[in-house]
Design a protein around this motif. Structure first.
Motif, short mmCIF file in Angstrom:
data_model
loop_
_atom_site.label_atom_id
_atom_site.label_comp_id
_atom_site.label_asym_id
_atom_site.label_seq_id
_atom_site.Cartn_x
_atom_site.Cartn_y
_atom_site.Cartn_z
N LEU A 1 0.75 -1.15 -0.03
CA LEU A 1 -0.06 0.07 -0.04
C LEU A 1 0.82 1.23 0.12
O LEU A 1 0.52 2.42 -0.51
CB LEU A 1 -0.87 0.04 1.30
CG LEU A 1 -2.21 -1.01 1.23
CD1 LEU A 1 -2.73 -1.02 2.42
CD2 LEU A 1 -3.13 -0.62 0.11
N GLN A 2 2.04 1.26 0.51
CA GLN A 2 2.86 2.36 0.55
C GLN A 2 3.42 2.54 -0.67
O GLN A 2 3.64 3.66 -1.04
CB GLN A 2 4.10 2.35 1.64
CG GLN A 2 3.67 2.51 3.03
CD GLN A 2 5.01 2.25 4.15
OE1 GLN A 2 5.64 1.32 3.93
NE2 GLN A 2 5.19 3.40 4.81
N ILE B 1 -9.04 -0.86 1.14
CA ILE B 1 -10.33 0.06 1.40
C ILE B 1 -10.03 0.96 2.54
O ILE B 1 -10.16 1.99 2.58
CB ILE B 1 -11.71 -0.61 1.52
CG1 ILE B 1 -11.98 -1.26 0.06
CG2 ILE B 1 -12.58 0.59 1.70
CD1 ILE B 1 -13.29 -2.08 0.21
N THR B 2 -9.70 0.39 3.73
CA THR B 2 -9.50 1.09 4.94
C THR B 2 -8.08 1.27 5.55
O THR B 2 -8.03 2.16 6.52
CB THR B 2 -10.18 0.08 6.12
OG1 THR B 2 -9.44 -1.09 6.22
CG2 THR B 2 -11.40 -0.08 5.54
N VAL B 3 -7.02 1.09 4.87
CA VAL B 3 -5.60 1.44 5.31
C VAL B 3 -5.06 2.44 4.24
O VAL B 3 -5.18 2.05 3.02
CB VAL B 3 -4.92 0.17 5.44
CG1 VAL B 3 -3.34 0.61 5.61
CG2 VAL B 3 -5.38 -0.91 6.29
N GLY C 1 -1.54 -7.39 12.37
CA GLY C 1 -0.23 -7.47 11.49
C GLY C 1 0.14 -6.28 10.78
O GLY C 1 0.95 -5.57 10.54
N VAL C 2 -1.16 -5.63 10.23
CA VAL C 2 -1.03 -4.29 9.40
C VAL C 2 -0.49 -3.21 10.45
O VAL C 2 0.24 -2.57 10.08
CB VAL C 2 -2.52 -4.15 9.03
CG1 VAL C 2 -2.61 -2.48 8.51
CG2 VAL C 2 -2.97 -5.00 8.16
N LEU C 3 -1.21 -3.26 11.77
CA LEU C 3 -0.84 -2.19 12.47
C LEU C 3 0.73 -2.15 13.01
O LEU C 3 1.29 -1.25 13.04
CB LEU C 3 -1.69 -2.40 13.78
CG LEU C 3 -3.08 -1.73 13.84
CD1 LEU C 3 -4.00 -2.34 14.91
CD2 LEU C 3 -3.06 -0.38 13.64
#
Length: 361
Positions: free
Chosen positions: A69-70, A141-143, A194-196
């Protein structure tokens, strides 16, 4: 976050647990684990493997999602398409066809060959890829990570949203029995943390401290697994806590594996996690039927040979497809351009404590 080599070590621990859980689960379903000390030990191992295997995989893949995503949302969508959706459809169809042909040959009732089931009812172990697909779409969608050099790649409101989603998913997963909906929420319970964690820079500790942490968390997880197996529940608050402790233990051990020379082969096993995952059910089924044909029903023999074959045979097939240059066509690996996108940011930031490391899987 950890570097690629440590991620592979953690994935190796995860896939070994998944294979062991499959073998012991088949023994339990066949009634081979009724009584005796060996059966009791295998039941504890089954609980520990279930608590460790898929939750750790969800957690690690959640960590890697931030890196995609980055770079861009297109990179993540490309990975989802070729790295998750494609192998899910391909191997679900192949395994469904195999089971249908075997059922027809053996002349016993089997599931009908219906491709429409794949959209709503994933079969066998493929529920994991189905749930992972949903998890990564939710993340897409959310990150919304930041690419700047900040302490966390996620804003405070974004982290609060993920925490709120985690709480809702945990409540649904531990209080419902809605099939794939429950299992997907269970996956999100580990994927979102894991995302956090993946949004924060990696803080490396000393070697001695890492070894001590690995020992402590492993022993604590063993105790919790022993107590949890006696309770006999799989999807409840206790098993959720046990799974998080298992994830901590796996990551602690994974951090040490690249340092221990005799354990580096486990790290290399992490590169083969996807072919092992896709093929382990068929591989262990071959051993299962072969041993039964020779009237061998000892649980230890089934466990040792089944687990070894469930790891070795898929790896051998994977290496063969790599040599033939078709590994990405059969869903074992992503195409080179996708793998490069998945590892570029990890390699670029692995040497900088100020940047977020994205782990390529």
């Amino acid at each position: 976050m950890v570097k690629n080599e440590r991620i592979r070590g953690c994935l190796a621990i995860s896939i070994i647990a998944i294979v062991c859980a499959e073998v012991i689960g088949r023994l339990g379903d066949a009634g081979f684990l009724q009584d005796g000390h060996v059966s009791s030990v295998l039941k504890i191992l089954r609980y520990a493997a279930n608590a460790l295997g898929y939750p750790t995989a969800f957690f690690l893949l959640g960590m890697s999602t931030v890196g995609y995503l980055q770079r861009s949302r297109a990179d993540l969508l490309k990975y989802i398409a070729v790295g998750v959706l494609y192998p899910y459809l391909l191997w679900s169809i192949l395994q469904m066809a195999f089971e249908w042909l075997v059922a027809d040959y053996k002349d016993y009732a089997g599931q009908q060959f219906e491709l429409t089931r794949l959209a709503l009812v994933p079969g066998g172990q493929f529920w994991f890829l189905y749930a992972l697909f949903i998890c990564q779409i939710v993340a897409c969608i959310t990150v919304w990570p930041r690419s700047t050099k900040v302490r966390s790649a996620l804003t405070v409101p974004n982290r609060c949203l993920l925490v709120a989603m985690f709480i809702v998913c945990a409540a649904i997963a531990t209080r419902s029995r809605w099939g794939i909906v429950t299992m997907t929420c269970w996956g999100l319970v580990f994927f979102l943390p894991g995302v956090l964690l993946g949004s924060r820079p990696d803080r490396q500790g000393g070697h001695a401290a890492g070894v001590h942490l690995a020992w402590v968390t492993t022993i604590a997880f063993a105790v919790v697994a022993f107590m949890g197996q006696r309770a006999g529940h799989d999807l409840d608050l206790y098993s959720l806590l046990a799974s998080f402790l298992g994830i901590v233990a796996a990551i602690s051990i994974g951090r040490c594996l690249p340092i221990w020379r005799r354990s580096r082969w486990i790290v290399s096993l992490g590169s083969a996690w996807k072919p092992v995952y896709l093929l382990h059910v068929l591989a262990t089924a071959v051993v299962w039927n072969a041993l039964l044909a020779f009237h061998i029903s000892q649980p230890v023999v089934h466990f040792v040979l089944g687990s070894a074959t469930g790891l070795a045979l898929p790896i051998a097939i994977w290496l063969t497809t790599k040599r033939l240059g078709i590994a990405h066509w059969v869903g074992f690996e992503e195409p080179i351009e996708v793998r490069n996108e998945g590892t570029a940011s990890a390699s670029a930031v692995a040497h900088s404590p100020e940047k977020t490391v994205k782990s390529g899987t």
